[in-house]
Design a protein around this motif. Structure first.
Motif, PDB file in Angstrom:
ATOM      1  N   GLN A 129      68.844  -8.390  48.976  1.00  0.00           N
ATOM      2  CA  GLN A 129      68.710  -6.935  48.882  1.00  0.00           C
ATOM      3  C   GLN A 129      69.489  -6.229  49.991  1.00  0.00           C
ATOM      4  N   HIS A 130      69.378  -6.744  51.204  1.00  0.00           N
ATOM      5  CA  HIS A 130      70.057  -6.090  52.320  1.00  0.00           C
ATOM      6  C   HIS A 130      71.567  -6.140  52.139  1.00  0.00           C
ATOM      7  N   GLU A 131      72.087  -7.263  51.660  1.00  0.00           N
ATOM      8  CA  GLU A 131      73.530  -7.346  51.446  1.00  0.00           C
ATOM      9  C   GLU A 131      73.966  -6.410  50.322  1.00  0.00           C
ATOM     10  N   ARG A 132      73.167  -6.309  49.260  1.00  0.00           N
ATOM     11  CA  ARG A 132      73.498  -5.364  48.184  1.00  0.00           C
ATOM     12  C   ARG A 132      73.445  -3.930  48.703  1.00  0.00           C
ATOM     13  N   ALA A 133      72.478  -3.628  49.563  1.00  0.00           N
ATOM     14  CA  ALA A 133      72.407  -2.288  50.164  1.00  0.00           C
ATOM     15  C   ALA A 133      73.665  -2.006  50.970  1.00  0.00           C
ATOM     16  N   ARG A 134      74.131  -2.994  51.731  1.00  0.00           N
ATOM     17  CA  ARG A 134      75.364  -2.801  52.497  1.00  0.00           C
ATOM     18  C   ARG A 134      76.560  -2.576  51.570  1.00  0.00           C
ATOM     19  N   GLN A 135      76.585  -3.276  50.442  1.00  0.00           N
ATOM     20  CA  GLN A 135      77.669  -3.045  49.489  1.00  0.00           C
ATOM     21  C   GLN A 135      77.678  -1.601  49.002  1.00  0.00           C
ATOM     22  N   LEU A 136      76.500  -1.083  48.672  1.00  0.00           N
ATOM     23  CA  LEU A 136      76.420   0.299  48.201  1.00  0.00           C
ATOM     24  C   LEU A 136      76.875   1.272  49.285  1.00  0.00           C
ATOM     25  N   LEU A 137      76.420   1.046  50.515  1.00  0.00           N
ATOM     26  CA  LEU A 137      76.828   1.932  51.608  1.00  0.00           C
ATOM     27  C   LEU A 137      78.330   1.828  51.858  1.00  0.00           C
ATOM     28  N   ALA A 138      78.858   0.623  51.792  1.00  0.00           N
ATOM     29  CA  ALA A 138      80.279   0.418  52.069  1.00  0.00           C
ATOM     30  C   ALA A 138      81.170   1.017  50.990  1.00  0.00           C
ATOM     31  N   SER A 139      80.591   1.381  49.850  1.00  0.00           N
ATOM     32  CA  SER A 139      81.362   2.018  48.784  1.00  0.00           C
ATOM     33  C   SER A 139      81.351   3.545  48.899  1.00  0.00           C
ATOM     34  N   SER A 140      80.626   4.071  49.902  1.00  0.00           N
ATOM     35  CA  SER A 140      80.446   5.520  50.013  1.00  0.00           C
ATOM     36  C   SER A 140      81.411   6.132  51.027  1.00  0.00           C
ATOM     37  N   PRO A 141      82.007   7.279  50.683  1.00  0.00           N
ATOM     38  CA  PRO A 141      82.854   7.988  51.641  1.00  0.00           C
ATOM     39  C   PRO A 141      82.067   8.928  52.550  1.00  0.00           C
ATOM     40  N   SER A 142      80.735   8.978  52.387  1.00  0.00           N
ATOM     41  CA  SER A 142      79.919   9.934  53.140  1.00  0.00           C
ATOM     42  C   SER A 142      80.000   9.691  54.645  1.00  0.00           C
ATOM     43  N   THR A 143      79.968  10.767  55.400  1.00  0.00           N
ATOM     44  CA  THR A 143      79.921  10.674  56.864  1.00  0.00           C
ATOM     45  C   THR A 143      78.510  10.903  57.394  1.00  0.00           C
ATOM     46  N   LEU A 144      77.522  10.998  56.499  1.00  0.00           N
ATOM     47  CA  LEU A 144      76.137  11.216  56.900  1.00  0.00           C
ATOM     48  C   LEU A 144      75.555   9.945  57.520  1.00  0.00           C
ATOM     49  N   PRO A 145      74.486  10.081  58.323  1.00  0.00           N
ATOM     50  CA  PRO A 145      73.744   8.882  58.735  1.00  0.00           C
ATOM     51  C   PRO A 145      73.143   8.205  57.513  1.00  0.00           C
ATOM     52  N   ALA A 146      72.850   6.923  57.638  1.00  0.00           N
ATOM     53  CA  ALA A 146      72.327   6.162  56.503  1.00  0.00           C
ATOM     54  C   ALA A 146      71.204   5.251  56.955  1.00  0.00           C
ATOM     55  N   TRP A 147      70.206   5.104  56.088  1.00  0.00           N
ATOM     56  CA  TRP A 147      69.093   4.194  56.338  1.00  0.00           C
ATOM     57  C   TRP A 147      68.939   3.255  55.151  1.00  0.00           C
ATOM     58  N   VAL A 148      68.689   1.994  55.424  1.00  0.00           N
ATOM     59  CA  VAL A 148      68.174   1.056  54.432  1.00  0.00           C
ATOM     60  C   VAL A 148      66.680   0.959  54.682  1.00  0.00           C
ATOM     61  N   MET A 149      65.861   1.212  53.651  1.00  0.00           N
ATOM     62  CA  MET A 149      64.433   1.412  53.845  1.00  0.00           C
ATOM     63  C   MET A 149      63.586   0.492  52.959  1.00  0.00           C
ATOM     64  N   SER A 150      62.445   0.103  53.495  1.00  0.00           N
ATOM     65  CA  SER A 150      61.445  -0.625  52.730  1.00  0.00           C
ATOM     66  C   SER A 150      60.075  -0.266  53.279  1.00  0.00           C
ATOM     67  N   HIS A 151      59.050  -0.410  52.460  1.00  0.00           N
ATOM     68  CA  HIS A 151      57.689  -0.101  52.885  1.00  0.00           C
ATOM     69  C   HIS A 151      56.824  -1.356  52.826  1.00  0.00           C
ATOM     70  N   ALA A 152      55.884  -1.462  53.738  1.00  0.00           N
ATOM     71  CA  ALA A 152      54.985  -2.609  53.790  1.00  0.00           C
ATOM     72  C   ALA A 152      53.566  -2.119  54.058  1.00  0.00           C
ATOM     73  N   ALA A 153      52.624  -2.655  53.313  1.00  0.00           N
ATOM     74  CA  ALA A 153      51.221  -2.280  53.483  1.00  0.00           C
ATOM     75  C   ALA A 153      50.592  -3.068  54.620  1.00  0.00           C
TER      76      ALA A 153
END
Length: 345
Positions: A129-153
């Motif tokens: 999942q983390h590597e796929r998230a990095r792929q998605l971010l690496a495809s973006s031209p955005s200059t905004l900050p970015a977070w990869v997020m998950s929740h745990a109970a």
């Protein structure tokens, strides 16, 4: 990432061009998700809920909605692990909502059947999942900050421990609160501020409520505007109850809102009938005037007339609006807690 680094994400984030499926343990098989997997994922989510959040689970309709969103592609953004008997034992999704305004977010969803935890499946899943998230971010031209997020109970500390081992930080805490509706049955709802009319949610008001939600949540931690597709998907679910939701109007302007969902499938798990308060908000000029209390009081009154026993909601314990104090003053008490984890880029 260096602080205040505002290079485009495709320059900030490194990702492998090709992503292989997870592997192991022996006898288990991984594959990508399919459009038709919603029934399998619903059954798996039910098994996970027993440990992670025993009072609720995702419905088939909700899972179908998640798989069907325009910004999610099951074949590239999700994986499923099947056991030796072919039954699903784990799944993961990676979702990057479109049109961010101040923050690019990628959400990691899913999990592992508790019966099959502590075998390395979760570690394999999270790495993919983390590597796929990095792929998605690496495809973006955005200059905004970015977070990869998950929740745990808190009820399942093994999930939080796994996230921390993989470099995620515990960034925010969200508490589930419950209120007994009966205590409000013979009480008048707190009065609305002068000039405010409180009314049930209607389709005619929906777009105005969406815009008010985006305005009210602009200073909420990690929040981004809800697009039209995302909003219409939420209010289009059969669990959404416009008749038990309340909207505050000043003339024709929406200045506050409380939305309600009712999922009767959860009542047996909970041991009581309930309504879930999904969104509570007031636009900034109307805060600190008692509007949220008036809206919640009107919703609790509607719950009482509907015969519901409890109201349930989740709150950011550090919300800048003072929401936690509003809820506790109305008789809401804490039950469980979830932790939001993130990696920033």
């Amino acid at each position: 990432m260096m602080e205040n680094d505002r290079r485009p994400l495709h320059d900030r984030v490194r990702a492998r061009p090709a992503l292989e499926l997870p592997s192991g343990p022996q006898g288990f098989r991984w594959r990508t998700l399919r459009d038709t997997d919603a029934p399998l994922l619903t059954v798996l989510a039910e098994r996970m809920s027993v440990r992670d959040h025993p009072s609720w689970s995702e419905s088939l309709e909700e899972v179908e909605d998640q798989l069907g969103r325009s910004w999610f592609r099951p074949a590239t953004d999700g994986v499923l692990c099947e056991g030796p008997d072919g039954a699903p034992v784990a799944y993961g999704t990676v979702t990057m909502p479109p049109d961010p305004e101040s923050l690019v977010r990628v959400f990691l969803g899913g999990g592992v059947d508790p019966v099959h935890r502590s075998r390395g499946i979760g570690r394999e899943l999270l790495a993919w999942q983390h590597e796929r998230a990095r792929q998605l971010l690496a495809s973006s031209p955005s200059t905004l900050p970015a977070w990869v997020m998950s929740h745990a109970a808190d009820l399942a500390p093994e999930h939080g421990a796994l996230l921390r081992r993989q470099g995620f930080e515990a960034a925010r805490y969200f508490t589930t609160l419950e209120c007994e509706v009966a205590r409000h049955a013979n009480q008048a709802a707190p009065p609305a501020p002068e000039g405010v009319t409180i009314t049930p949610f209607t389709a005619e008001l929906s777009e105005r409520v969406r815009r008010a939600k985006n305005s009210a949540f602009v200073d909420h931690w990690g929040s981004q505007p809800a697009g039209v597709e995302q909003w219409e998907s939420m209010v289009g679910l059969s669990s959404f109850r416009p008749d038990l939701s309340r909207i505050a109007l000043v003339d024709d302007e929406v200045v506050g809102f409380v939305t309600t969902e009712v999922n009767e499938d959860d009542w047996e798990r909970q041991g009581f009938s309930s309504g879930y308060i999904g969104l509570v908000g007031t636009v900034r000029p109307w805060r600190r005037r008692g509007l949220a209390s008036a809206l919640l009081g009107a919703v609790l009154e509607a719950y009482s007339l509907e015969g519901l026993e409890r109201a349930v909601l989740d709150v950011d314990t550090e919300s800048p609006t003072g929401a936690l104090g509003v809820y506790t003053a109305l008789g809401f008490t804490p039950t469980t807690r979830d932790v939001a984890y993130r990696i920033a880029y």
